[in-house]
Motif scaffolding. Sequence first.
Motif, PDB file in Angstrom:
ATOM      1  N   PHE A   1       0.823  -1.211   0.000  1.00  0.00           N
ATOM      2  CA  PHE A   1       0.000   0.000   0.000  1.00  0.00           C
ATOM      3  C   PHE A   1       0.861   1.266   0.000  1.00  0.00           C
ATOM      4  CE2 PHE A   1      -2.779  -3.288   1.707  1.00  0.00           C
ATOM      5  CZ  PHE A   1      -3.950  -3.073   0.997  1.00  0.00           C
ATOM      6  N   GLY A   2       2.129   1.139  -0.311  1.00  0.00           N
ATOM      7  CA  GLY A   2       3.019   2.292  -0.409  1.00  0.00           C
ATOM      8  C   GLY A   2       3.836   2.509   0.841  1.00  0.00           C
ATOM      9  N   TYR A   3       4.964   3.165   0.684  1.00  0.00           N
ATOM     10  CA  TYR A   3       5.896   3.373   1.793  1.00  0.00           C
ATOM     11  C   TYR A   3       5.610   4.619   2.627  1.00  0.00           C
ATOM     12  CZ  TYR A   3       9.022  -0.238  -0.070  1.00  0.00           C
ATOM     13  OH  TYR A   3       9.562  -1.423  -0.501  1.00  0.00           O
ATOM     14  N   ASP A   4       4.763   5.528   2.107  1.00  0.00           N
ATOM     15  CA  ASP A   4       4.636   6.828   2.773  1.00  0.00           C
ATOM     16  C   ASP A   4       3.591   6.867   3.892  1.00  0.00           C
ATOM     17  OD1 ASP A   4       2.313   6.687   1.342  1.00  0.00           O
ATOM     18  OD2 ASP A   4       2.665   8.486   0.132  1.00  0.00           O
ATOM     19  N   ASP A   5       2.969   5.742   4.217  1.00  0.00           N
ATOM     20  CA  ASP A   5       1.999   5.619   5.314  1.00  0.00           C
ATOM     21  C   ASP A   5       0.682   6.333   5.044  1.00  0.00           C
ATOM     22  OD1 ASP A   5       3.555   4.010   6.946  1.00  0.00           O
ATOM     23  OD2 ASP A   5       4.528   5.707   7.912  1.00  0.00           O
ATOM     24  N   ASN A   6       0.530   6.965   3.904  1.00  0.00           N
ATOM     25  CA  ASN A   6      -0.681   7.730   3.624  1.00  0.00           C
ATOM     26  C   ASN A   6      -1.936   6.866   3.670  1.00  0.00           C
ATOM     27  OD1 ASN A   6      -2.272   9.981   2.810  1.00  0.00           O
ATOM     28  ND2 ASN A   6      -2.205   9.261   0.693  1.00  0.00           N
ATOM     29  N   ILE A   7      -1.927   5.755   2.934  1.00  0.00           N
ATOM     30  CA  ILE A   7      -3.092   4.868   2.900  1.00  0.00           C
ATOM     31  C   ILE A   7      -3.287   4.186   4.245  1.00  0.00           C
ATOM     32  CG2 ILE A   7      -4.025   2.762   1.853  1.00  0.00           C
ATOM     33  CD1 ILE A   7      -2.734   3.636  -0.772  1.00  0.00           C
ATOM     34  N   TYR A   8      -2.205   3.783   4.883  1.00  0.00           N
ATOM     35  CA  TYR A   8      -2.313   3.100   6.171  1.00  0.00           C
ATOM     36  C   TYR A   8      -2.963   3.996   7.226  1.00  0.00           C
ATOM     37  CZ  TYR A   8       0.778  -0.480   4.273  1.00  0.00           C
ATOM     38  OH  TYR A   8       1.315  -1.485   3.505  1.00  0.00           O
ATOM     39  N   GLN A   9      -2.807   5.286   7.096  1.00  0.00           N
ATOM     40  CA  GLN A   9      -3.355   6.212   8.086  1.00  0.00           C
ATOM     41  C   GLN A   9      -4.782   6.639   7.777  1.00  0.00           C
ATOM     42  OE1 GLN A   9      -0.570   9.447   8.400  1.00  0.00           O
ATOM     43  NE2 GLN A   9       1.009   8.210   9.367  1.00  0.00           N
ATOM     44  N   LYS A  10      -5.124   6.790   6.498  1.00  0.00           N
ATOM     45  CA  LYS A  10      -6.442   7.349   6.174  1.00  0.00           C
ATOM     46  C   LYS A  10      -7.480   6.310   5.750  1.00  0.00           C
ATOM     47  CE  LYS A  10      -6.002   8.362   1.237  1.00  0.00           C
ATOM     48  NZ  LYS A  10      -6.065   9.389   0.183  1.00  0.00           N
ATOM     49  N   ALA A  11      -7.042   5.153   5.239  1.00  0.00           N
ATOM     50  CA  ALA A  11      -7.993   4.157   4.746  1.00  0.00           C
ATOM     51  C   ALA A  11      -8.474   3.246   5.868  1.00  0.00           C
ATOM     52  CB  ALA A  11      -7.351   3.323   3.634  1.00  0.00           C
ATOM     53  N   ALA A  12      -9.748   2.863   5.793  1.00  0.00           N
ATOM     54  CA  ALA A  12     -10.308   1.910   6.757  1.00  0.00           C
ATOM     55  C   ALA A  12     -10.109   0.496   6.221  1.00  0.00           C
ATOM     56  CB  ALA A  12     -11.790   2.184   6.975  1.00  0.00           C
TER      57      ALA A  12
END
Length: 350
Positions: free
Chosen positions: A279-290
């Motif tokens: 889901f990518g290295y920048d944590d963006n999806i991990y933080q905003k996606a449910a």
Amino acid sequence: MKKHFFLLFLLALLPMLAMADDSGSCGENVTYTYTEANYTLTIQGNGPMSDYSSDRDVPWYYYHGYITTVMIDDGVTSIGYQAFYNCAVLTSVTIPNSVTFIGSRAFFNCYGLTSIDIPNSVTFIGSSAFYGCKGLTSVIVENGNNKYDSRNNCNAIIETATNELILGCSTTVIPNSVTAIGNGAFQDCYGLTSITIPNSVTSIGYAAFRGCSGLTSVSIPNSVTSIGNGAFQGCSGLTSVTIGNSVTTIGGHVFASCEKLTTVNAMMTNPPEIVKSVFGYDDNIYQKAALYVPVGCKDIYSNTEGWKNFVNIEEKDFNATTTVKEDVNGDGKVNALDIQQVINVAAASE
């Protein structure tokens, strides 16, 4: 000084030379003619075309950026490796029934190509032959081809023996008999806005849908067991994805650069470990996606490599058809837990 001016003169002359009529050899018994008036390249003769190691090696390199039409005459038996590589404004190609072989990267990055007709004589299509042909809207294999087909008017090329879809386009409908979606089959198909993957599909190959920016949601069915590296990478319009319960292998970067992804439904009760790059290295999806997981599986996901990076992990009954529009369980938001609460109450009252 004279040398310097002579070199400048030649460089200035190149564009004019590139636009002039030209002809020459492109195989032992095959020749080409370029007609500047209509930007047409005609290939004629008998036997195979030459193969080329790069686009700079083709004899029409200096005007490959002008060619809009390629006419291959009957008698030519092959289209060489990288023959029309980076012919970006090519819009039309005619392939005769004498052609049996289409080389790797033959039409690589032919962005302007909107349709391709494969004659029944073709028995080999090389890897990435149509890679980057993002403008395709029609893909047809002629009836009677023993190696490839476009069954059910699907607008795709399917390898008949393996039932693998090797090339699709923005109008493809994947037949229920297809068992695999090949590497790069829909790569950069920006016109693709939706696709239904039938239950017959068990694997999705490397970069299969990479760069399909028009896709907004994907459901990868319970029959799928593996998803290749970068399969949906760069699908920038993707907002939700559902991963079936039979998936055991998920490659790296599968959903990387899917910036709009807000919902991930993971239906596996025994999730495979994944690398963070999925889901990518920048944590963006991990933080905003449910991340929605099967009921009773939150702890498993919270302790499994890769999945544990999600900040918001919630349980969901994927078999439930009940929907709610209010905060039933009182946690301050309407979510899958409210659905579960309604189901529990209904079960208790029976």
